[in-house]
Design an enzyme around this catalytic site. Structure first.
Site, PDB file in Angstrom:
ATOM      1  N   ASP A 165       0.787  -1.250   0.000  1.00 18.22           N
ATOM      2  CA  ASP A 165       0.000   0.000   0.000  1.00 18.22           C
ATOM      3  C   ASP A 165       0.819   1.301   0.000  1.00 18.22           C
ATOM      4  O   ASP A 165       1.773   1.442   0.768  1.00 18.22           O
ATOM      5  CB  ASP A 165      -0.854   0.087   1.272  1.00 18.22           C
ATOM      6  CG  ASP A 165      -1.510  -1.213   1.647  1.00 18.22           C
ATOM      7  OD1 ASP A 165      -1.399  -2.185   0.886  1.00 18.22           O
ATOM      8  OD2 ASP A 165      -2.121  -1.265   2.719  1.00 18.22           O
TER       9      ASP A 165
HETATM   10  N1  DQQ Z   1      -2.186  -3.703   3.957  1.00 16.88           N
HETATM   11  C1  DQQ Z   1      -3.610  -3.802   3.961  1.00 16.88           C
HETATM   12  C2  DQQ Z   1      -4.002  -2.853   5.058  1.00 16.88           C
HETATM   13  C3  DQQ Z   1      -2.932  -3.060   6.065  1.00 16.88           C
HETATM   14  C4  DQQ Z   1      -1.712  -3.226   5.227  1.00 16.88           C
HETATM   15  C5  DQQ Z   1      -4.210  -3.474   2.628  1.00 16.88           C
HETATM   16  C6  DQQ Z   1      -0.700  -4.187   5.788  1.00 16.88           C
HETATM   17  O1  DQQ Z   1      -5.283  -3.113   5.573  1.00 16.88           O
HETATM   18  O2  DQQ Z   1      -2.832  -1.964   6.959  1.00 16.88           O
HETATM   19  O3  DQQ Z   1      -3.474  -4.002   1.567  1.00 16.88           O
HETATM   20  O4  DQQ Z   1       0.432  -4.276   4.960  1.00 16.88           O
END
Ligand code: DQQ
Length: 575
Positions: free
Chosen positions: A59
């Protein structure tokens, strides 16, 4: 009919099982997560998309513009090419295109984030003071919300971040599921209070909890969530922002005035797709109400109908625009990722604004991307008869920006729209009506990342159908013939394009970048990003064609294609 149903059910199942091509970010591959890449395979690395020199990324986090510099943080595994050991990596840029890498900004070091520093957002507080809200995983594996501030505001790059000891700011109370409580949004200020959203779920209901604070320190959960929806599962990475009812300018997240709408987006953990709605922010009730033109749930609108997840927007005051970042994971196997030593890219940052019809957003690559355009070729007034494909020669077809407008003399030959398609995913229609199936008005478009003899190609194309009262346009980015390689996820991604055909024209812009085809249909109405891994159509052996496989003759009114140069991509910062 039975076959159609089977195909629809099968491809839906495929979406669920394959997570839409996006591997679960929390799946732990203990055998791989601490395996440093020995060498980094260059074949499918991108030329101008954001990626670090090696290892896993997911992300985008805390994007912001601060004192003349764009910051992008992102979830990163410093130790391997699969998800794990997650820290906030940090890069800076003056133009959103050339990036320099700094040291990691936030990493597990205190009890309140000792088991992970997960996603979050940046807010600029009065006095020009940035603050980051992020999810920490505590010793009990609970998801709690922390803050971090720059150590030294006079450092132009904000290299070091401090996590004060009065963290966490938000602990899950008893009514909250502490293992599904994460990804705080950029906060907004109204009526004497800051507000932020935290993604969650209660059983199968997706929830965006609303928290309020007067001082950004003491946060209190509102009685009602800002929004929730049944049967959508965990809402990851919510995003909530105002959009202007006129023009393309973006708005600061705290703007609440007449003549605006709000956009609410969530990333659905169950499908690994995102959806958004356009609606109204009811300030009195502190709740969001989607318009009745916006579907809330699986079948809703998407920023991108391809491989694009955990997206986040920010307001760029230097150009009065709102910019969208999104993560595009690989569509190859975990073993492939381990072998190539890297996984994940960020999509090209896109300007995002409300369509004049008020029902959807439009997106367009940030204008700065055009500085990478090199040698150009042009085609104009070129007829494409049924079954014809013509090569666009003279550019590096593996790394190009292509902008084309197609026209057609009439809509008469449009195929019949099967009413059953109204209830299935556009992907299922593309699966049946791919580029190889001859049509009436279309399929026409581009054959990208194509080998010379078309053993491999990724077609991006339109098909126009005639429904009872209107014409319906489908945009497909079909990876099924993209590679002779095995073990790949090759979906026929597709979305509907809500466009008027009065001028009998359709435009398409595709950013082709070695293992990415990122396409913007009808001036940004429908966007699809595909990850593909050609084996023959690589580097100088990649070709680009325009094609038509419909009985109606199509004209390439105007096509401009540029070879794309490489920007500075995450070299360590020099100062
Ligand atoms: N990636 C998810 C989120 C979390 C993060 C979404 C963890 O919900 O915080 O891809 O790497």
């Amino acid at each position: 009919m039975a076959a159609l149903k089977f195909l629809a059910a099968f491809s839906f199942l495929l979406v669920l099982c394959n997570n839409g091509g996006v591997l679960g970010s929390h799946k732990v591959y203990t055998q791989y997560q601490n395996l440093q890449a020995v060498k980094v395979n260059q074949v499918h690395r991108t030329g101008f998309h954001f990626q670090p020199p090696k290892h896993w990324i997911n992300d985008p986090n805390g994007p912001m513009y601060y004192n003349g510099i764009y910051h992008l943080f992102y979830q990163y595994n410093p130790k391997g090419a699969v998800w794990g050991n997650i820290v906030w990596a940090h890069s800076v840029s003056k133009d959103l295109i050339n990036w320099e890498a700094l040291d990691r900004a936030i990493y597990p070091s205190k009890w309140f984030d000792i088991n992970g520093c997960w996603s979050g957002s940046a807010t600029i507080l009065p006095g020009n003071k940035p603050v980051i809200l992020y999810t920490g995983i505590d010793p009990k594996q609970r998801q709690i919300q922390n803050y971090a501030v720059p150590k030294n505001l006079s450092d132009p790059y904000l290299r070091e971040w401090v996590k004060p000891d009065d963290n966490p700011l938000v602990d899950p109370d008893k009514s909250v599921n502490a293992s599904a409580f994460r990804d705080p949004t950029t906060a907004w200020w109204v009526d004497g209070h800051w507000r932020t959203l935290i993604g969650s779920r209660r059983k199968h209901r997706g929830i965006a909890y609303l928290y309020r604070s007067k001082d950004f320190k003491r946060w209190v959960k509102a009685k009602h969530p800002l929004h929730s929806a049944a049967k959508t599962g965990m809402w990851e990475c919510p995003d909530f922002f105002p959009v202007s009812l006129s023009g393309q300018n973006g708005l600061d997240t705290s703007v609440v005035e007449e003549n605006i709408k709000h956009v609410f987006k969530v990333s659905l953990d169950r499908t690994r797709y995102e959806y958004y709605t356009v609606g109204t922010y009811d300030l009195k009730k502190d709740r969001y109400i989607p318009d009745n033109t916006s579907v809330d749930g699986w079948a809703g609108l998407r920023f991108d109908y391809g491989n694009f997840y955990a997206s986040k927007t920010f307001f760029d005051p230097s150009k009065n625009r709102r910019i969208l970042w999104g993560w595009a994971n690989e569509s190859d196997s975990v073993k492939d990722d381990k072998e190539k030593g890297w996984a994940g890219i960020q999509a090209i940052p896109r300007k995002i604004w409300l369509d004049a019809n008020g029902k959807q957003v439009l997106q367009w690559p940030v204008e700065e991307l055009e500085t990478l355009r090199g040698p150009k070729v042009q085609l104009g007034n070129q007829k494409l008869q049924k079954g014809e494909h013509i090569e666009v020669k003279g550019i590096t077809a593996a790394q190009a920006d292509v902008d084309v407008t197609f026209s057609f003399p009439s809509l008469d030959k449009a195929e019949r729209f099967d009413p059953k398609w109204a209830n299935i995913d556009a992907l299922d229609v593309c699966a049946q009506k791919g580029s190889k199936v001859q049509g009436g008005l279309g399929p026409f478009g581009l054959l990208t990342l194509a080998s010379e003899k078309l053993e491999e190609f990724t077609p991006v194309f339109f098909r126009i159908f005639k429904a009872q009262t209107k014409h319906v346009v489908l945009l497909c980015s079909d990876a099924r013939s993209s590679s002779l390689g095995s073990g790949l996820y090759k979906p026929p991604f597709a979305g509907w394009v809500d466009v008027h055909l009065t001028k009998k024209k359709l435009s398409l812009r595709s950013l082709i970048d070695n293992s990415v085809v990122e396409s913007f249909g009808a001036e940004g109405k429908t966007v699809i990003l595909s990850r593909v891994y050609p084996t023959l159509a690589v580097f100088g052996k990649a070709h680009l064609f325009v094609f038509n496989n419909g009985s109606e003759t199509i004209k390439v009114e105007n096509l401009n294609a540029w070879s794309m140069k490489k920007p500075l991509m995450n070299a360590p910062i020099r100062i």
